[in-house]
Design an enzyme around this catalytic site. Structure first.
Site: not given
Ligand code: IVH
Length: 668
Positions: A407, A404, A115, A117, A310, A113, A422, A427, A222
């Protein structure tokens, strides 16, 4: 209209609005115009106003934002909200896969999935009705932000089945909402949000739900807290079940049979990521079978059945057109790369500091080179390396000058420093930079006196020290380029207002070597009056927790100068305040907290508190927050992705807490 008719009409309006809202916000397939939706909502609001007895907690009208709260109540999570372990490269993913295979054998699959932000939220439904929404908090206890979450249109207020369950997901701010919000804030002169995640967190932390409602947040769910009787046996079925209940889930998820497929999925998003309408910071990989998840279990912090990959910071290639030199207010000469404009992580980059000559040699940077650029911490542009194989032979070596550029005094390299300086205190460049520093935000904060105006005033010899700023006349200012009556009058007002600033702003503004904004605040708090500080001895200064040897020497030397004494007299004469106006922090003796008298360093990303909030809370309990780890540090709080400060703390054997422990102690 009588009550019965009103009830019928209200039911009809709610059902229409729910359907249209679902199509628009969850399915992304609107079937009516915005104007029509707004008209129906207005009609519903008016009817509910007339017949308040017909209001219900699941009416779509609650999305406009209800009553303002005093505080957020605490909520204990029924199952802790864990975080995820990280993977930064293919090897980390393969290691994760090996661990899974060792535990459950070969017969399993993954779900990948995006992630998202944003920030983690938990939503509770009883008999299909949304009853409570909370932040993650420390994972065990979060905050009740139900009223704010109800303003998120894609969170269903009532489910399509009357089930009781807890679901988890990520609330976020879409890129477009973020840009529009920051544009508005810029127009109003308000501070900008650094990124959509901060903007989302800031919005959900507002006590007035109308503010959250105006911020256009969204959510992806999720996970399910407890699947109960649903018959769901895998994560992917769980997500399909969430869809069926009317939740918004992310459709980019994919089942992968092997880690190689996972890696392919991960790599495909490196390219596609910038085109998404929301920010992602990685990919989450989860073992699909719930039975196998249970078998793998969790550590104290994170499940063993999932990992977060990440993304590395975005890197782009551009041409290094030139290297310019700038002289700072302390005389340091800094080479800056002038780049062919290029977009990186959302903004156009044209300059990047090259810091010093050693770094230029080390990276073998020449003028005309093709260079790789990224934003460190996704904020500050940095030249990563040179593409030496693309050289044409026309590139030119760069050499730091011996004098410099402003100056012509000799540039010197002080012992133990990489920078060239300098050392001429007269200056002009240093004086000009000092003036710019004096009016800057953390110092005297004079709006309308930016770098350009100061440079002009300085070039015209209208100001030569900071006291001169307070002697400027309307006539003088009107003679400057692009200064009309209105801006001159605003500027004079801003200058006048700044006279009333509390001592620490002036103290920081004076630019005494080694005295940053934080030390200035401490000094102002401790001494209260500029004159008392000016008379302080080195011993008195180093007796203060955060003031070291070097800073004390520099303060004493500063106030010993005849020029400094004259300047302070002049500032007093023009009416600049020389007193501390803020509150005194709780002293270590007055506090019985665990933080009393302790020097604490914060590092890494905190999820629940901003750095500033954490700092204020610790200081309010008599602690002292420092910027770097040394032998004097008592305690280090390490958030996510903590780096060298954590390593140093471990080397020095300093106590380290995670955010959870910090919150626990702060809440005691
Ligand atoms: S699963 C047991 N799925 O990422 C933790 N987390 O440290 C289960 N996050 O702030 C998390 N997208 O909210 C999961 N598709 C995704 C996610 C997701 C973003 C965030 C989550 C948490 C951090 C995980």
């Amino acid at each position: 209209m009588d009550l019965l008719m009103a009830e019928q009409k209200i039911t009809e309006l709610r059902s229409q609005l729910n359907q249209y809202g679902y199509e628009y916000y969850v399915l992304d397939q609107p079937s009516v115009s915005d104007a029509e939706y707004d008209r129906l909502m207005q009609e519903l609001l008016e009817l509910e106003e007339k017949f308040p007895e017909l209001k219900t907690p699941d009416s779509p009208s609650v999305r406009v934002g209800g009553a303002v709260l005093d505080v957020f109540e605490k909520v204990e999570h029924r199952t802790p909200m864990l975080s995820l372990g990280n993977a930064f490269n293919e090897q980390d993913l393969k290691d994760f896969d090996r661990r899974i295979r060792q535990a459950v054998g070969e017969d399993f699959s993954y779900v990948c999935e995006l992630k998202i932000d944003g920030l983690a939220v938990s939503l509770r439904y009883e008999d299909g009705l949304f009853i409570q929404g909370a932040t993650r908090g420390d994972g065990t206890i979060g905050e009740d932000i139900t009223a704010n979450l109800k303003t998120i249109q894609s969170i269903p207020l009532r489910l399509r089945e009357n089930v009781s369950l807890e679901v988890r997901g990520e609330a976020y701010m879409p890129k477009r909402s973020f840009e529009a919000l920051n544009e508005k804030r810029a127009e109003r002169g308000e501070e900008l949000f650094a990124n959509p995640r901060n903007a989302a967190a800031g919005s959900l932390r507002q006590l007035d739900p109308k503010i959250a409602a105006s911020r256009k947040l969204d959510v992806f769910l999720y996970g399910i807290g407890n699947v109960g009787e649903s018959g769901v046996v895998s994560h992917s079925e769980g997500l399909d079940y969430l869809d069926q209940l009317g939740f918004k889930t992310n459709k980019e998820r994919r089942k992968c049979a092997t880690i190689d497929e996972v890696i392919e999925y991960v790599n495909s998003w490196v390219e596609k990521r910038p085109h998404l309408p929301y920010e992602i910071d990685g990919i989450v990989i989860k073992v699909n079978s719930l039975e196998q998840q249970a078998e793998l279990g969790t550590t104290a912090k994170s499940p063993r059945w999932a990992i977060a990959y990440k993304f590395p910071a975005e890197e782009v290639v551009t041409t290094l057109l030139d290297i310019e030199l700038s002289i700072g207010r302390t005389g340091v000469v800094t080479p800056t790369a002038i780049l062919a404009p290029v977009k990186v992580a959302g903004t156009t980059v044209q300059r990047a500091s090259l810091h010093n000559e050693d770094l230029i040699r080390e990276k073998d940077i020449k003028i005309g080179d093709q260079v790789v650029v990224k934003k460190a911490g996704d904020i500050i542009p940095e030249v990563v390396n040179v593409l030496a194989d693309q050289r044409t032979g026309n590139e030119v070596d760069f050499h730091m000058p011996t004098h410099c550029p402003e100056c012509e005094s000799d540039l010197v390299r002080l012992e133990g420093e990489v920078a060239l300086r300098c050392i001429n205190p007269k200056c002009p460049a240093q004086i000009r930079e000092g003036l710019i520093h004096f009016v800057s935000r953390n110092a005297m904060n004079i709006d309308g006196l930016g770098e350009k105006v100061i440079s002009q005033l300085f070039a015209e010899k209208l100001i030569s020290d900071v006291a001169d700023i307070y002697k400027l006349t309307q006539e003088q200012l009107l003679a400057l380029e692009r200064m009309g009556e209105k801006s001159v009058s605003n500027l004079l007002k801003a200058i006048e207002t700044s006279k009333g600033n509390s001592l620490e702003k002036l103290l920081f503004g004076l630019g005494i070597r080694h005295v940053g904004a934080k030390a200035a605040k401490t000094l102002a708090q401790v001494f209260g009056l500029m004159n008392k500080l000016a008379d302080a001895s080195k011993e008195e200064l180093i007796a203060i927790n955060e003031i070291g040897d070097k800073m004390a020497d520099s303060i004493v030397a500063y106030f010993d100068q005849e020029e400094a004494k004259e300047l302070l007299e002049e500032l007093a004469a023009v009416g600049v305040n020389l007193e501390y106006k803020g509150t005194k922090p709780v002293s270590a003796e007055e506090s019985d907290s665990i933080f009393a008298g302790k020097t604490v360093v914060l590092t890494g990303k905190l999820e629940q508190l901003s750095r500033n909030e954490a700092k204020e809370k610790i200081e309010a309990l008599g602690g002292n927050v420092a910027g770097s780890v040394s032998k004097k540090t008592h305690l280090v709080i390490a958030g996510e992705d903590a780096g060298s400060k954590l390593t140093k703390a471990q080397e020095l054997g300093i106590e380290v807490w995670d955010e959870e422990k910090l919150l626990e102690e702060l809440n005691k």
